[in-house]
Design a protein around this motif. Structure first.
Motif, PDB file in Angstrom:
ATOM      1  N   GLY A   1      16.583 -26.935 -33.612  1.00 21.01           N
ATOM      2  CA  GLY A   1      15.429 -27.590 -32.985  1.00 21.01           C
ATOM      3  C   GLY A   1      14.303 -26.581 -32.827  1.00 21.01           C
ATOM      4  O   GLY A   1      13.908 -26.209 -31.721  1.00 21.01           O
ATOM      5  N   PHE A   2      13.810 -26.135 -33.936  1.00 26.45           N
ATOM      6  CA  PHE A   2      12.824 -25.047 -34.006  1.00 26.45           C
ATOM      7  C   PHE A   2      12.037 -25.220 -35.284  1.00 26.45           C
ATOM      8  O   PHE A   2      12.618 -25.371 -36.363  1.00 26.45           O
ATOM      9  N   SER A   3      10.712 -25.231 -35.186  1.00 25.80           N
ATOM     10  CA  SER A   3       9.881 -25.477 -36.356  1.00 25.80           C
ATOM     11  C   SER A   3       8.579 -24.710 -36.248  1.00 25.80           C
ATOM     12  O   SER A   3       7.956 -24.682 -35.179  1.00 25.80           O
ATOM     13  N   LYS A   4       8.179 -24.108 -37.358  1.00 25.64           N
ATOM     14  CA  LYS A   4       6.902 -23.387 -37.389  1.00 25.64           C
ATOM     15  C   LYS A   4       5.744 -24.336 -37.126  1.00 25.64           C
ATOM     16  O   LYS A   4       4.689 -23.920 -36.645  1.00 25.64           O
ATOM     17  N   THR A   5       5.933 -25.603 -37.474  1.00 23.00           N
ATOM     18  CA  THR A   5       4.834 -26.563 -37.370  1.00 23.00           C
ATOM     19  C   THR A   5       4.998 -27.524 -36.193  1.00 23.00           C
ATOM     20  O   THR A   5       4.033 -27.808 -35.486  1.00 23.00           O
ATOM     21  N   ALA A   6       6.229 -28.010 -35.971  1.00 23.64           N
ATOM     22  CA  ALA A   6       6.437 -29.058 -34.957  1.00 23.64           C
ATOM     23  C   ALA A   6       6.790 -28.511 -33.580  1.00 23.64           C
ATOM     24  O   ALA A   6       6.830 -29.268 -32.603  1.00 23.64           O
ATOM     25  N   GLY A   7       7.116 -27.217 -33.482  1.00 23.86           N
ATOM     26  CA  GLY A   7       7.503 -26.647 -32.194  1.00 23.86           C
ATOM     27  C   GLY A   7       9.001 -26.713 -31.968  1.00 23.86           C
ATOM     28  O   GLY A   7       9.786 -26.865 -32.912  1.00 23.86           O
ATOM     29  N   GLY A   8       9.413 -26.625 -30.712  1.00 22.21           N
ATOM     30  CA  GLY A   8      10.834 -26.594 -30.381  1.00 22.21           C
ATOM     31  C   GLY A   8      11.259 -25.178 -30.041  1.00 22.21           C
ATOM     32  O   GLY A   8      10.766 -24.219 -30.624  1.00 22.21           O
ATOM     33  N   GLY A   9      12.191 -25.048 -29.099  1.00 21.14           N
ATOM     34  CA  GLY A   9      12.545 -23.734 -28.563  1.00 21.14           C
ATOM     35  C   GLY A   9      13.726 -23.071 -29.238  1.00 21.14           C
ATOM     36  O   GLY A   9      14.171 -22.006 -28.805  1.00 21.14           O
ATOM     37  N   GLY A  10      14.287 -23.688 -30.297  1.00 22.58           N
ATOM     38  CA  GLY A  10      15.411 -23.060 -30.980  1.00 22.58           C
ATOM     39  C   GLY A  10      16.670 -23.040 -30.131  1.00 22.58           C
ATOM     40  O   GLY A  10      17.007 -24.036 -29.483  1.00 22.58           O
ATOM     41  N   ALA A  11      17.359 -21.895 -30.121  1.00 22.89           N
ATOM     42  CA  ALA A  11      18.638 -21.772 -29.409  1.00 22.89           C
ATOM     43  C   ALA A  11      18.373 -21.584 -27.915  1.00 22.89           C
ATOM     44  O   ALA A  11      18.608 -20.521 -27.357  1.00 22.89           O
ATOM     45  N   ASP A  12      17.910 -22.641 -27.288  1.00 22.55           N
ATOM     46  CA  ASP A  12      17.459 -22.554 -25.894  1.00 22.55           C
ATOM     47  C   ASP A  12      18.248 -23.453 -24.947  1.00 22.55           C
ATOM     48  O   ASP A  12      17.911 -23.558 -23.764  1.00 22.55           O
ATOM     49  N   GLY A  13      19.281 -24.128 -25.460  1.00 22.96           N
ATOM     50  CA  GLY A  13      20.078 -25.009 -24.611  1.00 22.96           C
ATOM     51  C   GLY A  13      19.442 -26.355 -24.346  1.00 22.96           C
ATOM     52  O   GLY A  13      19.962 -27.150 -23.564  1.00 22.96           O
ATOM     53  N   SER A  14      18.329 -26.646 -25.020  1.00 21.20           N
ATOM     54  CA  SER A  14      17.631 -27.915 -24.751  1.00 21.20           C
ATOM     55  C   SER A  14      18.502 -29.123 -25.076  1.00 21.20           C
ATOM     56  O   SER A  14      18.328 -30.186 -24.474  1.00 21.20           O
ATOM     57  N   ILE A  15      19.473 -28.948 -25.978  1.00 25.06           N
ATOM     58  CA  ILE A  15      20.322 -30.087 -26.343  1.00 25.06           C
ATOM     59  C   ILE A  15      21.199 -30.500 -25.158  1.00 25.06           C
ATOM     60  O   ILE A  15      21.652 -31.642 -25.076  1.00 25.06           O
ATOM     61  N   ILE A  16      21.389 -29.568 -24.210  1.00 20.90           N
ATOM     62  CA  ILE A  16      22.110 -29.898 -22.974  1.00 20.90           C
ATOM     63  C   ILE A  16      21.131 -30.190 -21.840  1.00 20.90           C
ATOM     64  O   ILE A  16      21.260 -31.188 -21.129  1.00 20.90           O
ATOM     65  N   THR A  17      20.114 -29.354 -21.671  1.00 21.55           N
ATOM     66  CA  THR A  17      19.162 -29.539 -20.563  1.00 21.55           C
ATOM     67  C   THR A  17      18.397 -30.861 -20.702  1.00 21.55           C
ATOM     68  O   THR A  17      18.106 -31.527 -19.721  1.00 21.55           O
ATOM     69  N   PHE A  18      18.072 -31.215 -21.942  1.00 19.08           N
ATOM     70  CA  PHE A  18      17.362 -32.467 -22.214  1.00 19.08           C
ATOM     71  C   PHE A  18      18.241 -33.379 -23.073  1.00 19.08           C
ATOM     72  O   PHE A  18      17.815 -33.937 -24.074  1.00 19.08           O
ATOM     73  N   ASP A  19      19.507 -33.488 -22.665  1.00 21.38           N
ATOM     74  CA  ASP A  19      20.468 -34.224 -23.499  1.00 21.38           C
ATOM     75  C   ASP A  19      20.139 -35.704 -23.613  1.00 21.38           C
ATOM     76  O   ASP A  19      20.471 -36.323 -24.620  1.00 21.38           O
ATOM     77  N   ASP A  20      19.484 -36.266 -22.610  1.00 17.23           N
ATOM     78  CA  ASP A  20      19.114 -37.687 -22.714  1.00 17.23           C
ATOM     79  C   ASP A  20      18.246 -37.921 -23.942  1.00 17.23           C
ATOM     80  O   ASP A  20      18.384 -38.936 -24.624  1.00 17.23           O
ATOM     81  N   VAL A  21      17.355 -36.965 -24.229  1.00 18.43           N
ATOM     82  CA  VAL A  21      16.471 -37.089 -25.388  1.00 18.43           C
ATOM     83  C   VAL A  21      17.233 -36.732 -26.672  1.00 18.43           C
ATOM     84  O   VAL A  21      17.278 -37.507 -27.631  1.00 18.43           O
ATOM     85  N   GLU A  22      17.840 -35.554 -26.696  1.00 22.37           N
ATOM     86  CA  GLU A  22      18.338 -35.025 -27.972  1.00 22.37           C
ATOM     87  C   GLU A  22      19.637 -35.666 -28.466  1.00 22.37           C
ATOM     88  O   GLU A  22      19.840 -35.791 -29.678  1.00 22.37           O
ATOM     89  N   THR A  23      20.524 -36.073 -27.551  1.00 30.16           N
ATOM     90  CA  THR A  23      21.770 -36.683 -28.050  1.00 30.16           C
ATOM     91  C   THR A  23      21.507 -38.067 -28.636  1.00 30.16           C
ATOM     92  O   THR A  23      22.356 -38.604 -29.339  1.00 30.16           O
TER      93      THR A  23
END
Ligand code: HEM
Ligand SMILES: [Ca+2]
Ligand SMILES: [Mn+2]
Length: 338
Positions: free
Chosen positions: A57-79
């Motif tokens: 979840g990291f993109s030069k163009t679209a953004g995203g924090g990469g290996a930042d745990g967002s898949i758990i912290t924002f799991d409602d969105v990402e799962t």
């Protein structure tokens, strides 16, 4: 020269960076209660997959924090992303571990992945860096590759995340300890190679063989024929094994365990710190258990198959000479659910 080590308060361990001592109780908890006492089973596979689905979840163009745990912290969105199908299970299993330890989700995901891989025979000891802050936003949608994507789409997505075509192959070494639950939902736990509990080169041998059957109901989205009953093949793995940009790198792993280990270390090092400046993190690699080596097993063709069944794609090197297992063609058993 000698690296200076610090004794931890537990009286048992010593590490290069004292800050890493705090990880040992977390690792004990992970081994006991996440990986059933140190197995290389379903939770290890799922935890390794999670390291990728968080980090990519990291993109030069679209953004995203990469290996930042967002898949758990924002799991409602990402799962809820289609490509994250089934990932909610391991997210829900890992959450209580994060809650009862002083560690961020981003650090925990990569720690669990590295510890999990160390349980697999033949695995490399993966590096682990500590210090990822808590994610501030969910990943944008559309960044996780799908098995029905074309090679062009896959390579473009990885390029946007900073990975070359060769590095994509290195990352896919992960599929040597992997199974699919949802590609064909009628046969959950169907592995990608005949040895999903072993970190070996069989994935690269078996994905180069001509596909002859579907292990379950037939062609599903992202699935192509596999060479073995009980084994499933992703269309993406099939195409990457045959594309001129990736085929020779793919074949290079078919009988080279040392290269397999060494390239996976490099790829996972890069993946696990995506979105971070590595110099802001602490190298805690010496907390990761040392995996047991593969002693007897060597790369081989499954029974009933031979070099005749290889779909040679690399034009500059021959397929390695391997022996075939004796006996009649066998079926690969599923990875048991936890
Ligand atoms: C082109 C890139 C990739 C695609 C299209 C892809 C696709 C998939 C799919 C469809 C599954 C099966 C999910 C299910 O039905 O349960 C899977 C499983 C898995 N993937 Fe990948 N993957 C890719 C790259 C990676 C990478 C880079 C890693 C790790 C570094 C990884 C690790 C895994 C693991 C460990 C599993 C097994 C999970 C389990 O057994 O429960 N994959 N992948
Ligand atoms: Ca394997
Ligand atoms: Mn699974």
């Amino acid at each position: 020269g000698l690296i200076k080590r610090v004794a931890c308060d537990d009286g048992v361990h010593s590490v290069t960076n004292a800050a890493c001592c705090a990880l040992f109780p977390i690792i004990d908890d992970i081994q006991e209660n996440l990986f059933d006492g140190g197995e290389c089973g379903e939770e290890v596979h799922e935890s390794l997959r999670l390291t990728f689905h968080d980090a990519i979840g990291f993109s030069k163009t679209a953004g995203g924090g990469g290996a930042d745990g967002s898949i758990i912290t924002f799991d409602d969105v990402e799962t809820a992303f289609h490509a994250n199908g089934g990932i909610d299970e391991i997210v829900n299993v890992q959450k209580p571990f994060i809650a009862r330890h002083n560690i961020t989700a981003g650090d925990f995901i990569q720690l669990a992945g590295a510890v999990g891989v160390s349980n697999c025979l033949g695995a490399p000891r993966l590096p682990f860096f500590l210090g990822r802050p808590t994610a501030t936003a969910a990943s944008p949608p559309g960044l996780v590759p799908e098995p029905f994507d074309s090679v062009d789409t896959i390579l473009a997505r990885f390029d946007d995340a900073g990975f070359s075509p060769v590095e994509v192959v290195w990352l896919l070494i992960s599929h040597t300890i992997a199974a699919a639950d949802l590609v064909d939902p009628t046969i959950p736990g169907t592995p990608f190679d005949s040895t999903p509990g072993v970190f070996d080169t069989q994935f690269f041998v078996e994905t180069q063989l001509k596909g002859t059957l579907f292990p379950g109901t037939g062609s599903n989205e992202g699935e192509v024929q596999s060479p073995l009953a009980g084994e499933i093949r992703l269309q993406s793995d099939h195409l990457l094994a045959r594309d001129p940009r990736t085929a020779c790198e793919w074949q290079s792993f078919a009988n080279n365990q040392a290269r397999l280990q060494n390239r996976f270390i490099a790829a996972m090092q890069k993946l696990s710190v995506l979105g971070h400046d590595q110099s802001t993190l602490t190298d805690c690699s010496d907390v990761i258990p040392i995996p047991k080596p593969l002693t007897t097993q060597v790369a081989h063709f499954p029974a009933g198959l031979s070099v005749q069944d290889v779909e040679q794609a690399c034009t500059t090197a021959a397929f390695p000479t391997l022996s075939s297992d004796p006996g009649p063609a066998t079926s690969v058993p599923p990875v048991p659910p936890s």
